[in-house]
Design a protein around this motif. Structure first.
Motif, PDB file in Angstrom:
ATOM      1  N   HIS A 134      55.925  34.844  39.754  1.00  0.00           N
ATOM      2  CA  HIS A 134      57.021  34.790  40.724  1.00  0.00           C
ATOM      3  C   HIS A 134      56.963  33.529  41.588  1.00  0.00           C
ATOM      4  N   GLY A 135      56.289  32.511  41.082  1.00  0.00           N
ATOM      5  CA  GLY A 135      56.352  31.204  41.713  1.00  0.00           C
ATOM      6  C   GLY A 135      55.343  30.903  42.802  1.00  0.00           C
ATOM      7  N   VAL A 136      54.406  31.798  43.043  1.00  0.00           N
ATOM      8  CA  VAL A 136      53.374  31.507  44.036  1.00  0.00           C
ATOM      9  C   VAL A 136      52.428  30.463  43.459  1.00  0.00           C
ATOM     10  N   ARG A 137      52.145  29.445  44.239  1.00  0.00           N
ATOM     11  CA  ARG A 137      51.229  28.398  43.786  1.00  0.00           C
ATOM     12  C   ARG A 137      49.806  28.947  43.783  1.00  0.00           C
ATOM     13  N   PRO A 138      49.057  28.665  42.734  1.00  0.00           N
ATOM     14  CA  PRO A 138      47.687  29.200  42.647  1.00  0.00           C
ATOM     15  C   PRO A 138      46.785  28.612  43.725  1.00  0.00           C
ATOM     16  N   THR A 143      51.326  53.335  51.050  1.00  0.00           N
ATOM     17  CA  THR A 143      50.636  52.651  52.136  1.00  0.00           C
ATOM     18  C   THR A 143      50.932  51.162  52.045  1.00  0.00           C
ATOM     19  N   ALA A 144      51.122  50.537  53.197  1.00  0.00           N
ATOM     20  CA  ALA A 144      51.421  49.104  53.234  1.00  0.00           C
ATOM     21  C   ALA A 144      50.240  48.297  52.696  1.00  0.00           C
ATOM     22  N   ILE A 145      50.553  47.238  51.966  1.00  0.00           N
ATOM     23  CA  ILE A 145      49.515  46.336  51.460  1.00  0.00           C
ATOM     24  C   ILE A 145      48.706  45.760  52.613  1.00  0.00           C
ATOM     25  N   SER A 146      49.366  45.482  53.723  1.00  0.00           N
ATOM     26  CA  SER A 146      48.670  44.908  54.881  1.00  0.00           C
ATOM     27  C   SER A 146      47.695  45.880  55.538  1.00  0.00           C
ATOM     28  N   SER A 147      47.673  47.126  55.082  1.00  0.00           N
ATOM     29  CA  SER A 147      46.676  48.071  55.590  1.00  0.00           C
ATOM     30  C   SER A 147      45.303  47.822  54.959  1.00  0.00           C
ATOM     31  N   ASP A 182      43.336  40.612  38.875  1.00  0.00           N
ATOM     32  CA  ASP A 182      43.896  39.677  37.901  1.00  0.00           C
ATOM     33  C   ASP A 182      45.366  39.967  37.588  1.00  0.00           C
ATOM     34  N   ALA A 183      45.698  41.213  37.329  1.00  0.00           N
ATOM     35  CA  ALA A 183      47.089  41.558  37.015  1.00  0.00           C
ATOM     36  C   ALA A 183      47.996  41.331  38.222  1.00  0.00           C
ATOM     37  N   ALA A 184      47.513  41.656  39.404  1.00  0.00           N
ATOM     38  CA  ALA A 184      48.310  41.452  40.612  1.00  0.00           C
ATOM     39  C   ALA A 184      48.528  39.969  40.871  1.00  0.00           C
ATOM     40  N   ALA A 203      54.373  40.169  51.812  1.00  0.00           N
ATOM     41  CA  ALA A 203      55.721  39.705  51.478  1.00  0.00           C
ATOM     42  C   ALA A 203      55.747  39.059  50.085  1.00  0.00           C
ATOM     43  N   ALA A 204      54.718  38.284  49.768  1.00  0.00           N
ATOM     44  CA  ALA A 204      54.646  37.661  48.442  1.00  0.00           C
ATOM     45  C   ALA A 204      54.578  38.729  47.354  1.00  0.00           C
TER      46      ALA A 204
END
Length: 112
Positions: A45-49, A3-7, A36-38, A17-18
């Motif tokens: 992977h470089g996402v700014r907190p 199932t898509a995350i956007s669901s 927390d793990a996600a 996408a991130a």
């Protein structure tokens, strides 16, 4: 079948996408990881907190409205978020650092 995350309520295409860039490609995988793990994968992977994104994710995985997080629960989530950032070496972005300096974030939660 996945199932898509956007669901998941509150999660849209940008966070989907991130997570895909971080190797999390389904709602089932996201739920299995937990907040927390996600979120740690996103940071790796470089996402700014960003605290709002973190607590929206927590509320989404609980099936609650994004703005349902308040009071002591929100304070506890902020402590978890700050600890997660510290473990992953994430520094506050410019906006968050500015908020810290003017006292929007309590001094005991400020990062150098």
């Amino acid at each position: 079948m996945s199932t898509a995350i956007s669901s998941i309520r509150n999660l849209g295409p940008a966070i989907e996408a991130a997570f895909a860039r971080a190797g999390v490609t389904s709602a089932e995988d996201l739920r299995a990881l937990g907040t927390d793990a996600a979120y740690a994968r996103l940071l790796a992977h470089g996402v700014r907190p960003h605290f709002i994104a973190y607590y929206v994710l927590e509320m989404a995985l609980q099936g609650r409205p994004w703005n349902d997080c308040k009071g002591a629960e929100k304070d506890a989530l902020r402590a978890r978020f700050d600890a997660l950032k510290a473990r992953h070496g994430a520094k506050p972005d410019g906006f968050e650092a500015m908020l810290n300096r003017i006292g929007v974030v309590p001094a005991d939660r400020m990062q150098p």
